[in-house]
Design an enzyme around this catalytic site. Structure first.
Site, PDB file in Angstrom:
ATOM      1  N   HIS A 189       0.823  -1.224   0.000  1.00 18.54           N
ATOM      2  CA  HIS A 189       0.000   0.000   0.000  1.00 18.54           C
ATOM      3  C   HIS A 189       0.858   1.276   0.000  1.00 18.54           C
ATOM      4  CE1 HIS A 189      -0.395  -0.680   4.669  1.00 18.54           C
ATOM      5  NE2 HIS A 189       0.720  -0.055   4.383  1.00 18.54           N
TER       6      HIS A 189
ATOM      7  N   HIS B 132      -0.597   5.238   9.354  1.00 19.07           N
ATOM      8  CA  HIS B 132       0.792   5.709   9.402  1.00 19.07           C
ATOM      9  C   HIS B 132       0.841   7.087  10.033  1.00 19.07           C
ATOM     10  CE1 HIS B 132       0.300   2.897   6.047  1.00 19.07           C
ATOM     11  NE2 HIS B 132       1.556   2.565   6.192  1.00 19.07           N
TER      12      HIS B 132
END
Lengths: 134, 279
Positions: B12, B59
């Site tokens: 990703h 993240h």
């Protein structure tokens, strides 16, 4: 062996973001996260020192941000996903930052990746690295 | 009854989203990345799932270091794309599936998986890049999404064995759901990458492909891989690949590999992708 005493410390050039690092770098990283807001990015670019003063990080951490010392930030508890927000604010890419951390220009680093990346061979244990490599 | 039909594993990488969003998908650097998803997009369109359970990690966009949930399940009606420092991706808002998510959250906690529950969250490239890779650039995403966030940023992430068992519990919960729903599970992240330190740029093609082989041939071997092996062999950030084991655990013991794609580099990362169907 106690929990927290881990064999990953033998991997060279790698700073696993464990609880010790998270604890050490908490304020530095939360400063980085503040840059998710566009108004904070603008304020930071306008007056970096004033912004940094609002977060109770150490002087060494503050200086590493001002110097864009990417490896220094990591060693002081910064996490790459957090410090990358500073890079994004500067308009720099992950490859630029990664290159800086291993002493390469962005082009050299990009070329290494095009060539298939850095091999794990010779990079698994600190014993495989010459002194001065890190 | 609801049924899990298949699993999708995919990296990703944020730069993939940026390339697609800025119209660079046909450039020589990116063309081989996207070419490997052509068959996947067609496959997914034909399968036409109602819901995707999307396993990924945030993240530092939705979650900070103030609280770090190991497993967190989204039960919201929708999730907006996150501003990750350069403005939100111009992709559709992700629609949730409250009824299934509520059932999953309840079932998993009663099955002793103590999930954190998310009522509001922005979703970063970890979730939206897999959607873009598998669906292209539609006006609306063609299915609803139940996000399952896994902490892989602050060590230690959950073990591979625990991820696999969570997958099994997800499957059991889905199969007990009253409504006829076609469900696909995405496991995302990885494969080889290290973004920090003097060792940044590690790629281990052989290790990654053995992992892809054993998703079909010997998934139980994969559940025994210690975190240090992921970190040493595939880079510190390569430990993300452990999330694929949630997807694998949600499938039958026997699966068929229907597609695989592996390409180096996508920015700093070895891009891996696999489609597994229950047989």
């Amino acid at each position: 062996m106690t929990a927290g005493d881990h064999d990953y410390h033998d991997i060279p050039g790698t700073y696993v973001f464990d609880f010790d690092k998270s604890h050490q770098g908490f304020h530095l990283n939360m400063f980085c996260m503040s840059l998710l807001k566009p108004e904070n990015r603008e304020a930071f670019l306008a007056d970096e020192e004033a912004c940094l003063k609002r977060f109770p990080m150490t002087e060494a951490q503050r200086q590493a941000v001002l110097d864009r010392d990417w490896l220094g930030m990591i060693k002081l508890g910064g996490n790459i996903y957090y410090t990358a927000k500073i890079a994004a604010t500067d308009g720099k890419s992950f490859q630029y930052v990664a290159g800086k951390m291993c002493g390469m220009s962005q082009d050299e680093y990009a070329q290494m990746m095009l060539n298939g990346g850095r091999s794990p061979d010779g990079n698994r244990s600190k014993s495989e690295w010459q002194e001065g490599d890190q | 009854m609801a049924k899990i039909l298949a699993g999708v594993g995919t990296s990703h990488v944020p730069a993939i989203g940026a390339a697609l969003d800025s119209g660079k998908a046909d450039e020589p650097y990116w063309q081989p990345v996207f070419a490997g998803y052509k068959k996947s997009k067609q496959w997914l369109k034909e399968l036409n799932p109602d819901v995707v359970i999307l396993v990924y990690n945030d993240h530092a966009n939705a979650f900070g270091l103030d609280v770090v949930p190991t497993f967190a399940l989204g039960i919201a009606d929708e999730y907006a794309p996150a501003d990750e420092g350069w403005g939100p991706r111009p992709v559709p808002v992700v629609k949730g599936h409250f009824e299934l998510a509520r059932h999953l959250g309840t079932s998993l906690i009663f099955a002793h998986f103590d999930m954190a529950i998310i009522n509001e969250m922005v979703v970063d490239h970890g979730l939206t890049v897999p959607l873009s890779l598998m669906c292209g650039q539609p006006q609306e995403w063609p299915f609803k999404v139940v996000p399952l966030c896994v902490n892989v940023v602050q060590y230690p992430p959950p073990t591979g064995a625990r991820c696999f068992e969570l997958g099994r519990a997800i499957r059991k919960a889905v199969e007990a759901y009253h409504e006829d729903l076609k469900v696909v599970v995405f496991g995302t992240g990885g494969m080889s990458h290290q973004l920090h330190g003097e060792r940044a740029g590690i790629i281990n093609r052989e290790w990654d492909n053995r992992f892809l082989d054993d998703l079909t041939a010997d998934p139980l071997r994969l559940t025994k891989i210690p975190h240090t092996e992921y970190i040493r062999e595939t880079g510190a950030e390569g430990v993300e690949t452990v999330m694929w084991l949630i997807m694998r655990g949600a499938l039958d013991d026997q699966v068929k590999e229907v597609h695989r794609h592996y390409h180096v580099p996508a920015s700093n990362t070895a891009l891996g992708h696999i489609i597994l169907e229950n047989v």
